[in-house]
Design a protein around this motif. Sequence first.
Motif, PDB file in Angstrom:
ATOM      1  N   VAL A 134       0.831  -1.195   0.000  1.00  0.00           N
ATOM      2  CA  VAL A 134       0.000   0.000   0.000  1.00  0.00           C
ATOM      3  C   VAL A 134       0.873   1.257   0.000  1.00  0.00           C
ATOM      4  CG1 VAL A 134      -1.722   1.293   1.333  1.00  0.00           C
ATOM      5  CG2 VAL A 134      -1.908  -1.189   1.125  1.00  0.00           C
ATOM      6  N   LEU A 135       2.101   1.122   0.522  1.00  0.00           N
ATOM      7  CA  LEU A 135       3.027   2.244   0.503  1.00  0.00           C
ATOM      8  C   LEU A 135       3.275   2.729  -0.925  1.00  0.00           C
ATOM      9  CD1 LEU A 135       5.014   4.100   2.012  1.00  0.00           C
ATOM     10  CD2 LEU A 135       6.753   2.311   1.731  1.00  0.00           C
ATOM     11  N   ALA A 136       3.272   1.794  -1.885  1.00  0.00           N
ATOM     12  CA  ALA A 136       3.483   2.169  -3.284  1.00  0.00           C
ATOM     13  C   ALA A 136       2.354   3.070  -3.783  1.00  0.00           C
ATOM     14  CB  ALA A 136       3.577   0.916  -4.153  1.00  0.00           C
ATOM     15  N   PRO A 154      13.680   1.814  -6.996  1.00  0.00           N
ATOM     16  CA  PRO A 154      14.684   1.519  -5.955  1.00  0.00           C
ATOM     17  C   PRO A 154      14.224   1.878  -4.546  1.00  0.00           C
ATOM     18  CG  PRO A 154      15.697   2.626  -7.828  1.00  0.00           C
ATOM     19  CD  PRO A 154      14.222   2.717  -8.022  1.00  0.00           C
ATOM     20  N   PHE A 155      13.276   2.801  -4.419  1.00  0.00           N
ATOM     21  CA  PHE A 155      12.787   3.204  -3.104  1.00  0.00           C
ATOM     22  C   PHE A 155      11.666   2.296  -2.600  1.00  0.00           C
ATOM     23  CE2 PHE A 155      14.362   6.970  -5.315  1.00  0.00           C
ATOM     24  CZ  PHE A 155      15.305   7.436  -4.400  1.00  0.00           C
ATOM     25  N   LEU A 156      11.213   1.400  -3.453  1.00  0.00           N
ATOM     26  CA  LEU A 156      10.158   0.452  -3.078  1.00  0.00           C
ATOM     27  C   LEU A 156      10.594  -0.952  -3.462  1.00  0.00           C
ATOM     28  CD1 LEU A 156       7.208   2.625  -4.456  1.00  0.00           C
ATOM     29  CD2 LEU A 156       7.690   2.225  -2.036  1.00  0.00           C
ATOM     30  N   PRO A 157      11.675  -1.457  -2.848  1.00  0.00           N
ATOM     31  CA  PRO A 157      12.260  -2.734  -3.287  1.00  0.00           C
ATOM     32  C   PRO A 157      11.361  -3.947  -3.063  1.00  0.00           C
ATOM     33  CG  PRO A 157      13.250  -2.001  -1.236  1.00  0.00           C
ATOM     34  CD  PRO A 157      12.386  -0.873  -1.714  1.00  0.00           C
ATOM     35  N   ALA A 170       5.623   0.912 -11.715  1.00  0.00           N
ATOM     36  CA  ALA A 170       5.534   1.629 -12.991  1.00  0.00           C
ATOM     37  C   ALA A 170       4.090   1.964 -13.330  1.00  0.00           C
ATOM     38  CB  ALA A 170       6.159   0.789 -14.103  1.00  0.00           C
ATOM     39  N   LEU A 171       3.190   1.002 -13.150  1.00  0.00           N
ATOM     40  CA  LEU A 171       1.788   1.228 -13.490  1.00  0.00           C
ATOM     41  C   LEU A 171       1.148   2.261 -12.568  1.00  0.00           C
ATOM     42  CD1 LEU A 171      -0.088   0.114 -15.642  1.00  0.00           C
ATOM     43  CD2 LEU A 171      -0.938  -1.534 -13.981  1.00  0.00           C
TER      44      LEU A 171
END
Length: 440
Positions: A221-223, A342-345, A353-354
């Motif tokens: 959910v952070l994404a 890179p910040f959401l490994p 991307a989507l």
Amino acid sequence: MWLSARHWRRQTVFFGGGLAVGSAAVVLAKGGDAAQWALERILSWWPTAPLVMTPLGYALAAYVTMRWFNGAQGSGIPQIIAANELPSTSKTRSDMVSMKVAIGKAFLLIFLLVCGASIGREGPSVQIGAALMLVAGRLGGIRREGALLLAGGAAGVAGAFNTPLAGVIFAIEELGRRYEQRTNGTVILAVMLAGVASVILAGNYTYFGRSAANLSGWPDVLAVLVCGVAGGALGGLFSQLLVWGIVNFPRRWGGWTYRRMAFFAGACGLVVGIIGLATNGATFGTGYAQAKDIIQVTSNLPWYFGPLKLIVTLLSSMCGIPGGLFAPSLSAGAGFGHALEPFLPMVPPATVALLGVVGYFSGVVQSPLTAFVIVMEMTGDHNMMLPLMATSLLGYAVSRMVCKYPIYHAIAHSMIWNATRNEGLTIQHRGSAGEASEEM
């Protein structure tokens, strides 16, 4: 009614208009693909061609547009919004929805794509579709021009992306803020016919192919939060800069003349050409291939692709040449999502991307439902429905903090303001965005 020859003549003409809009969108798409293929061949023969070809192409297109096809500038979506508010007696309105301008816009768009312009064909498909539908309506004796413009614009979106649901949502949310219930059938029928023509001519495809994006748990959910906030802020910044460049900059420079417009467009084209060479051609054109590669996780583009795509799209959109924002904005959004990976490994790259695409795109157009539905239909990924919707709404909310008025409506009302000043018209209705051209 069912035995009336006039009734069937009107219906036949209207059906033909819907099919013509879908066919025109597919032809424009094929022309755009051919133009980008031609650009690749030119670059393989003459790698530094954009240093000459791009600025000269921008200058020539800006001059020709202003001299002979005035009303073809930019996306085409603001023109349809403005045409819905201007009276039918307005010369500005007639120019915006004339077939002369629509045809000129199509040829100039393909020419500019050969020159490396960072523009899209979906916005022009809206203006071309509206012009075609208006002609069909007049032939059939249909007098509801507002409904015809909405139907033609929506059909243009549906045909360009092969996304019929997005076409209907787009007509309601973006083109028709003063939408009337009695236009429902007109819009839906036109979109359906455009979709049929698109499927027949181009096949039943998804614009970006099938995506492997998914959200597997609460940490992901952070994404949504990161992409929604970052994408909305960047999209709002782009919109604010573009509105200032189109509305305020010409006034402060004393207005546009043919010579000034050509000079300014050439300078913008030179910067676009230099950036394109620096990125090995990645920032040229619609950005469709780059966005698809990022979403399919097959891209090796650098992290700064998104910011540079934003810059070249901004320059291309504010210098008076024909061209849309949809495809370049989707590409820039994919680039921003790629930079956030890179910040959401712990989140799959395709997912980031989507979400980056929908967050930024929603921030640019400030039409969250349209942005969410378009991206969902373009990827055929219904598993991401709720995350895409949440990111789109968050991007819209953040964008409104940066740019107060939706970009297309702010530009449209600037056009209305210019038309009323130049032609001495009186407009009865001025929406909340109507004051945008006066405040900005």
